[in-house]
Design a protein around this motif. Structure first.
Motif, PDB file in Angstrom:
ATOM      1  N   GLN A   1       4.155   6.831  -2.750  1.00  0.00           N
ATOM      2  CA  GLN A   1       5.307   7.347  -3.489  1.00  0.00           C
ATOM      3  C   GLN A   1       4.924   7.941  -4.839  1.00  0.00           C
ATOM      4  N   PHE A   2       3.930   7.347  -5.501  1.00  0.00           N
ATOM      5  CA  PHE A   2       3.696   7.836  -6.871  1.00  0.00           C
ATOM      6  C   PHE A   2       2.296   8.363  -7.176  1.00  0.00           C
ATOM      7  N   ILE A   3       1.450   8.508  -6.179  1.00  0.00           N
ATOM      8  CA  ILE A   3       0.224   9.293  -6.400  1.00  0.00           C
ATOM      9  C   ILE A   3       0.554  10.729  -5.996  1.00  0.00           C
TER      10      ILE A   3
ATOM     11  N   LEU B   1      -3.319  -5.734  -2.397  1.00  0.00           N
ATOM     12  CA  LEU B   1      -2.634  -4.753  -1.553  1.00  0.00           C
ATOM     13  C   LEU B   1      -2.458  -5.259  -0.125  1.00  0.00           C
ATOM     14  N   VAL B   2      -1.360  -4.812   0.498  1.00  0.00           N
ATOM     15  CA  VAL B   2      -1.093  -5.137   1.895  1.00  0.00           C
ATOM     16  C   VAL B   2      -0.419  -3.957   2.583  1.00  0.00           C
ATOM     17  N   ASP B   3      -0.796  -3.739   3.834  1.00  0.00           N
ATOM     18  CA  ASP B   3      -0.046  -2.828   4.699  1.00  0.00           C
ATOM     19  C   ASP B   3       1.109  -3.659   5.251  1.00  0.00           C
ATOM     20  N   ILE B   4       2.237  -3.618   4.554  1.00  0.00           N
ATOM     21  CA  ILE B   4       3.331  -4.551   4.800  1.00  0.00           C
ATOM     22  C   ILE B   4       3.890  -4.442   6.213  1.00  0.00           C
ATOM     23  N   LYS B   5       3.959  -3.243   6.712  1.00  0.00           N
ATOM     24  CA  LYS B   5       4.563  -3.012   8.029  1.00  0.00           C
ATOM     25  C   LYS B   5       3.668  -3.521   9.152  1.00  0.00           C
ATOM     26  N   GLU B   6       2.380  -3.459   8.949  1.00  0.00           N
ATOM     27  CA  GLU B   6       1.434  -3.884   9.976  1.00  0.00           C
ATOM     28  C   GLU B   6       1.036  -5.356   9.835  1.00  0.00           C
ATOM     29  N   ASP B   7       0.782  -5.802   8.603  1.00  0.00           N
ATOM     30  CA  ASP B   7       0.082  -7.080   8.439  1.00  0.00           C
ATOM     31  C   ASP B   7       0.947  -8.299   8.137  1.00  0.00           C
ATOM     32  N   THR B   8       2.210  -8.112   7.788  1.00  0.00           N
ATOM     33  CA  THR B   8       3.068  -9.280   7.559  1.00  0.00           C
ATOM     34  C   THR B   8       3.034 -10.215   8.762  1.00  0.00           C
ATOM     35  N   GLY B   9       3.175  -9.645   9.946  1.00  0.00           N
ATOM     36  CA  GLY B   9       3.217 -10.464  11.156  1.00  0.00           C
ATOM     37  C   GLY B   9       1.937 -11.224  11.420  1.00  0.00           C
ATOM     38  N   LYS B  10       0.806 -10.702  10.961  1.00  0.00           N
ATOM     39  CA  LYS B  10      -0.471 -11.404  11.147  1.00  0.00           C
ATOM     40  C   LYS B  10      -0.484 -12.694  10.335  1.00  0.00           C
ATOM     41  N   PHE B  11       0.042 -12.617   9.107  1.00  0.00           N
ATOM     42  CA  PHE B  11       0.124 -13.819   8.278  1.00  0.00           C
ATOM     43  C   PHE B  11       1.145 -14.806   8.835  1.00  0.00           C
TER      44      PHE B  11
ATOM     45  N   MET C   1       0.832  -1.205   0.000  1.00  0.00           N
ATOM     46  CA  MET C   1       0.000   0.000   0.000  1.00  0.00           C
ATOM     47  C   MET C   1       0.869   1.260   0.000  1.00  0.00           C
ATOM     48  N   SER C   2       1.994   1.186   0.681  1.00  0.00           N
ATOM     49  CA  SER C   2       2.884   2.348   0.778  1.00  0.00           C
ATOM     50  C   SER C   2       3.477   2.750  -0.568  1.00  0.00           C
TER      51      SER C   2
ATOM     52  N   VAL D   1      -5.548  -4.681   7.600  1.00  0.00           N
ATOM     53  CA  VAL D   1      -5.764  -3.262   7.322  1.00  0.00           C
ATOM     54  C   VAL D   1      -6.278  -3.099   5.899  1.00  0.00           C
ATOM     55  N   SER D   2      -7.428  -2.460   5.744  1.00  0.00           N
ATOM     56  CA  SER D   2      -7.978  -2.197   4.408  1.00  0.00           C
ATOM     57  C   SER D   2      -7.277  -0.984   3.790  1.00  0.00           C
ATOM     58  N   TRP D   3      -7.449  -0.829   2.486  1.00  0.00           N
ATOM     59  CA  TRP D   3      -6.860   0.332   1.817  1.00  0.00           C
ATOM     60  C   TRP D   3      -7.432   1.631   2.384  1.00  0.00           C
ATOM     61  N   LYS D   4      -8.726   1.650   2.640  1.00  0.00           N
ATOM     62  CA  LYS D   4      -9.336   2.865   3.199  1.00  0.00           C
ATOM     63  C   LYS D   4      -8.727   3.206   4.558  1.00  0.00           C
ATOM     64  N   GLU D   5      -8.533   2.205   5.399  1.00  0.00           N
ATOM     65  CA  GLU D   5      -7.929   2.431   6.714  1.00  0.00           C
ATOM     66  C   GLU D   5      -6.491   2.920   6.584  1.00  0.00           C
ATOM     67  N   PHE D   6      -5.784   2.389   5.597  1.00  0.00           N
ATOM     68  CA  PHE D   6      -4.404   2.832   5.364  1.00  0.00           C
ATOM     69  C   PHE D   6      -4.387   4.309   4.964  1.00  0.00           C
ATOM     70  N   VAL D   7      -5.298   4.697   4.070  1.00  0.00           N
ATOM     71  CA  VAL D   7      -5.370   6.093   3.615  1.00  0.00           C
ATOM     72  C   VAL D   7      -5.686   7.015   4.794  1.00  0.00           C
ATOM     73  N   GLU D   8      -6.576   6.563   5.672  1.00  0.00           N
ATOM     74  CA  GLU D   8      -6.973   7.389   6.817  1.00  0.00           C
ATOM     75  C   GLU D   8      -5.801   7.717   7.732  1.00  0.00           C
ATOM     76  N   LYS D   9      -4.867   6.799   7.860  1.00  0.00           N
ATOM     77  CA  LYS D   9      -3.720   7.047   8.758  1.00  0.00           C
ATOM     78  C   LYS D   9      -2.491   7.582   8.017  1.00  0.00           C
TER      79      LYS D   9
END
Length: 302
Positions: free
Chosen positions: A164-166, A188-198, A159-160, A290-298
């Motif tokens: 960088q490019f938008i 999409l994935v919030d790599i920093k938050e969700d890798t550990g969940k998987f 997601m990050s 983490v959804s894309w919308k939640e990522f955008v919010e933070k």
């Protein structure tokens, strides 16, 4: 007696997420002691983990002697390699094979490798210049060949990356310019938050997931959905522009231009995960992603 899990890249996005979620888990935090591998154990991020009870050690992925010491006593190993550190496929493959060899030698019971699909094979040779995917696939193949008990985690498109490019265009509208249609599906994935969940779920389901691919994505999103949710969250206008292959490459440093082009063409066809559903991978999870919308919010980028 606690088992030992050794986590490569413990201060980075993927390894750091793994450490965070194991420490926070009531079961795994008691079952495992954590050894974190990082380049510099004196840096603040490493010291912060030390203060939480993580044993921090440095290791050289190019040295089997160094890796033998680093992996000594490990029951489980989480391995992430960094192609972009050298932008050299051969170096990344050698490093991954080195860890696999030592894991085999030391009788590691579970190697969790952060891998990706082989773009050259999946595209039938049409896209043959994506070494940061293909090299990891080479390492995965080697791990399977030598018989290390392993599960393979395939992180999605970060997601990050969109941060960088938008960028605002001349008209102030947030614009994404890509060499694919707006209907191309990005997992999409919030790599920093969700890798550990998987990875936490992979560890807990080891016996049923040996040899399996776990797809590390929250959901598939088209560029239209990505932009619509930015607008919905921020109120800012957005725009998608499909550009030619040559124009897209002109945005990027020459050494990575063809690779990034083909990376995106792969997302459109045959698909980042070659059309695979996320159902099986989501079925093992205990935690909401983490959804894309939640990522955008933070995010502060938009």
């Amino acid at each position: 007696m606690s088992k030992l899990i050794t986590v490569f890249g413990a201060t980075g996005n993927q390894g750091g997420s793994v450490v965070k979620h194991i420490l926070a888990d009531a079961v795994l935090s008691k079952e495992f002691k954590i050894r974190g591998i990082t380049r510099d154990t004196s840096k603040p991020a490493a010291q912060a983990l030390t203060s939480k009870g993580v044993e921090m050690v440095s290791a050289d992925l190019n040295s089997k002697d160094s890796l033998t010491s680093a992996l000594d006593g490990s029951h489980t190993v989480f391995l992430v390699t960094n192609y972009w550190e050298t932008a050299n496929r051969d170096i990344e493959v050698t490093q991954g094979k080195n860890v696999a060899d030592i894991a085999k030698q030391l009788n590691v019971q579970h190697l969790i490798f952060s891998t990706l699909l082989n773009v050259t094979k999946e595209s039938g040779g049409r896209l043959s210049h994506v070494p940061h995917f293909d090299g990891k696939a080479d390492v995965e193949e080697y791990i399977r060949e030598i018989g290390v008990p392993a599960t393979f985690y395939l992180p999605a498109y970060f997601m990050s990356n969109f941060e960088q490019f938008i960028k605002p265009g001349e008209d102030g509208v947030l614009t994404v310019a890509l060499p694919v249609s707006e209907g191309a599906k990005f997992p999409l994935v919030d790599i920093k938050e969700d890798t550990g969940k998987f990875v936490k779920a992979i560890i807990k389901n080891r016996s049923t997931l040996l040899g399996a691919h776990i797809l590390g994505a929250e959901n598939y999103y088209t560029s239209t959905q990505v932009l619509d949710q930015i607008t919905e969250t921020t109120g800012k206008k957005t725009k998608f522009v499909q550009v030619s292959e040559e124009v897209y490459k002109s945005f990027l440093p020459e050494f990575m231009a063809q690779e990034m082009l083909e990376n995106h063409l792969f997302i459109e066809k045959p698909g980042y995960y070659a059309g695979e559903t996320l159902d099986k991978s989501h079925g093992i999870l205990e935690d909401k992603l983490v959804s894309w919308k939640e990522f955008v919010e933070k995010s502060k980028a938009f």
